[in-house]
Each structure stands twice: as C-alpha cells, then as structure tokens.
Write an enzyme that holds these catalytic residues in place. Sequence first.
Site, short mmCIF file in Angstrom:
data_model
loop_
_atom_site.label_atom_id
_atom_site.label_comp_id
_atom_site.label_asym_id
_atom_site.label_seq_id
_atom_site.Cartn_x
_atom_site.Cartn_y
_atom_site.Cartn_z
N LYS A 115 0.82 -1.22 0.00
CA LYS A 115 0.00 0.00 0.00
C LYS A 115 0.85 1.26 0.00
O LYS A 115 0.44 2.29 -0.53
CB LYS A 115 -1.01 -0.01 1.14
N LYS A 197 -3.51 -9.85 -6.85
CA LYS A 197 -4.84 -10.29 -6.40
C LYS A 197 -5.94 -9.37 -6.91
O LYS A 197 -5.69 -8.17 -7.16
CB LYS A 197 -4.90 -10.42 -4.88
N LYS A 200 -10.76 -4.57 -4.70
CA LYS A 200 -11.88 -3.68 -4.98
C LYS A 200 -11.43 -2.29 -5.39
O LYS A 200 -12.18 -1.57 -6.03
CB LYS A 200 -12.90 -3.62 -3.84
P1 ATP Z 1 -8.73 -2.94 -1.04
O1 ATP Z 1 -8.63 -2.98 -2.53
O2 ATP Z 1 -9.47 -1.75 -0.50
O3 ATP Z 1 -7.45 -3.24 -0.33
P2 ATP Z 1 -9.59 -5.65 -0.91
O4 ATP Z 1 -10.40 -6.03 -2.11
O5 ATP Z 1 -8.19 -6.10 -0.87
O6 ATP Z 1 -9.71 -4.10 -0.65
P3 ATP Z 1 -10.29 -6.09 1.85
O7 ATP Z 1 -11.40 -5.27 2.40
O8 ATP Z 1 -8.89 -5.72 2.20
O9 ATP Z 1 -10.43 -6.23 0.27
O10 ATP Z 1 -10.52 -7.61 2.25
C1 ATP Z 1 -11.74 -8.18 2.63
C2 ATP Z 1 -11.61 -9.67 2.77
O11 ATP Z 1 -11.54 -10.24 1.46
C3 ATP Z 1 -10.35 -10.15 3.49
O12 ATP Z 1 -10.67 -11.29 4.25
C4 ATP Z 1 -9.42 -10.51 2.39
O13 ATP Z 1 -8.50 -11.50 2.77
C5 ATP Z 1 -10.39 -11.05 1.34
N1 ATP Z 1 -9.87 -10.84 -0.01
C6 ATP Z 1 -9.56 -9.65 -0.57
N2 ATP Z 1 -9.15 -9.81 -1.83
C7 ATP Z 1 -9.20 -11.15 -2.07
C8 ATP Z 1 -8.90 -11.96 -3.20
N3 ATP Z 1 -8.48 -11.43 -4.32
N4 ATP Z 1 -9.06 -13.30 -3.09
C9 ATP Z 1 -9.50 -13.86 -1.96
N5 ATP Z 1 -9.81 -13.15 -0.85
C10 ATP Z 1 -9.66 -11.82 -0.89
#
Ligand code: ATP
Length: 332
Positions: A115, A197, A200
């Site tokens: 980040k 990965k 969002k």
């Molecule tokens: P941001 O883009 O704002 O960092 P994010 O999509 O990475 O958001 P988080 O809110 O950080 O999502 O994560 C929410 C949950 O979803 C956590 O348990 C995280 O481990 C899971 N998660 C996030 N991205 C993935 C992914 N690509 N595959 C599987 N699990 C995920």
Amino acid sequence: MDKGKKVIFSAVQPSGALTLGNYLGAVKNWIDFQDKYKCIFALADLHTITVRQNPEEFHKNTIELYALFLACGVDPDKSTFFIQSHVHTHSELAWILNCYTQFGELSRMTQFKDKSRKYSGNINVGLFTYPSLMAADILLYNADLIPVGEDQRQHVELTRDIAQRFNSIYGQTFTLPESFIPKAGARVMSLQKPDSKMSKSDENANASVFLLDRPEDILKKFKRAVTDSNSEVRFNHEQKTGINNLINIYSAVTDKTIDEVEKEFEGRGYGTFKTSVAQAVIEKLRPIQDEFKKYMSDIVYLEEKYKKADKTALEISEEVLNEVKKKVGFVI
Ligand code: ATP
Ligand code: LTN
C-alpha cells in the site's frame, strides 16, 4: 456469550463494492460458519480511512456494504454484525496494543509495503499501525478463528504474537486466534494481471468482477480475461497463469474439484471455458443482487440491525478492555 461455542471474528473494509475475491475468499465462509459458531462480523470502517476516501462515497459504501452482506446471507439475528467505528473500544484497545507492537514487526507487513507503493503520496501512520487495530478487533472478542483471504494471514499471525506478548507479561488475558483460509477462492487474482490479487480498489474496471455487476458486464470481463497462449483447460502448478485463476474461480463457485473441472472441459478450449465461468458466476450472483435491492429499499431495517449489533459488540468488548486496563495498571 454462548459458552462452549468457538468464536469467529472477521471484518471487511467498506472501501468500495465487494469483488468476487472478497466473496470467495471471505464472505462465503462467514455464511457457512453461522450455525456452528458464535459469529461476530464487522465493517472495518476505521481501517478504510488509512486510504483517502471521498466522504459521500465512503458513507454510501458503508450502508450498501451492510445491505450486501445481508444479501449474501449474513443473518443479523444469528450473528453480531456491527460497524467498527460505532464501538469505541476498538480505537482504545488499538492504542494500547500499539505500545506492545514493535516498529520492526509493522515494517515487515507486506500489505503495508504494497500500500505504501500504491499510495506513495499518503503513507500515513494509520496505514502503518493498521495491524494493531486489526489485532484489537480480534482480541476484544477472544476470537478463536478468523476467516480471511490469504493476504491477511500475516496480520493474524502478528495478532497472535501481540496477544502472546501481552499474556506473557500480564498473565492469561487474550485467546490466541488462528486464521481460517479457504482452499478454493483464498486468492482470486486480477482478470487483467493474474499475478496480483483481485482488489476492490483496482483502477482497471476489467480487472475485478463486482458482486453487483450486470450479467453482460460479467460476461465481457471474463471473455477479456488475460490467459496464456495454450488452449487446454489444465491447472499449471508451476506457473501462476490466468487460466489457473479461472479454474480456481469456477471450482469455488460450483463446488467442483480442480480434477472435475479439468475433465469437464477436456478438449473444449479457453473460449468455451471463459463463457462457462462467466455463466456460473452470473448464476451465483443473481439471487444476491435481488436480495440486495430489497434490503436497500428498507434503510430503517438496516439501521435497526446494526444498532442492535453495535450494542452487543460494545457489551462484549468493554469487559475485555476493562480487564486489559486493570492489568496494565490504569486507574479505572
Ligand atoms: P482494497 O482494494 O481496498 O485493499 P480488498 O479487495 O483487498 O480491498 P479487503 O477489504 O482488504 O479487500 O478484504 C476483505 C476480505 O476479502 C479479506 O478477508 C481478504 O483477505 C479477502 N480478499 C480480498 N481480496 C481477495 C482476493 N483477491 N481473493 C480472496 N480473498 C480476498
Ligand atoms: N484487514 C482486513 C479487514 C479487517 C479484519 C479485521 C479481518 C479489519 N479487522 C479483523 C479479520 C479480522 C482486510 O480485509 N483487509
């Protein structure tokens, strides 16, 4: 609290619409836990402001995400599903835990490094101490199991270290949590850059499938998904190719094993497979999208549910916070 039942805690940040990665890696498992365990879930909105948010969007995302979780099957009468910033004990314990967390430990967190690179103009202290707030979330409920995606494993491990350190200084106080990481769907990758990965907050709209995407957009995104130049639908253990990701998604959505998926698509090429993955995802999301619309048309109901959960969360966590304060020596 129900004595004897293991406690599950998890949270998601209201930083944008949920992706298929969030669903398969996290939310889907939350639902499965509700009957067997004491479940406590939160929208981690305090974590969200570690990245600059537009106030109107942040506000809207929080309400929408609450509704979306209910639409996915989080049952507010079975689980405690609250909003983190409504429960003051989280910020308070996070501060205390900051004083039991080492600078070196936080510097090693890969999410912080990622980040910091991504938001190089705003490497704020909150981003750095994000894991101690997450540790507070978990330890306030003496949670046993933490269902998260692979990317959060390191944070849960750090939480254990902090808990252990505190316990060894002051005597048994915190339960040591373990992460629960699903086999299929633990790491859903970007459809455009299958080495990172699915996230969002990805700026490329074609990289992530959102739970509220229209069926035609989901189909388009899967058709455009980056794959290699082969054509056989086979899981390649050596390379992290786009096709592995698609197989993984199909397997997680249909509950079929990788072997079953390979057999089903033997000799049928990437094109057919991409369409089938899209179709399976569309069908999985259709009922969730319908339910979401219903919940969003009744904001009063949503408010009633989160206020009740906020109160329960406060009652449970205040007890733990007071014990911590007493042990540290605060006058209370
Ligand atoms: P941001 O883009 O704002 O960092 P994010 O999509 O990475 O958001 P988080 O809110 O950080 O999502 O994560 C929410 C949950 O979803 C956590 O348990 C995280 O481990 C899971 N998660 C996030 N991205 C993935 C992914 N690509 N595959 C599987 N699990 C995920
Ligand atoms: N950091 C997590 C969200 C989160 C969380 C938690 C997950 C905040 N507090 C406690 C599990 C337990 C993320 O989704 N990136």
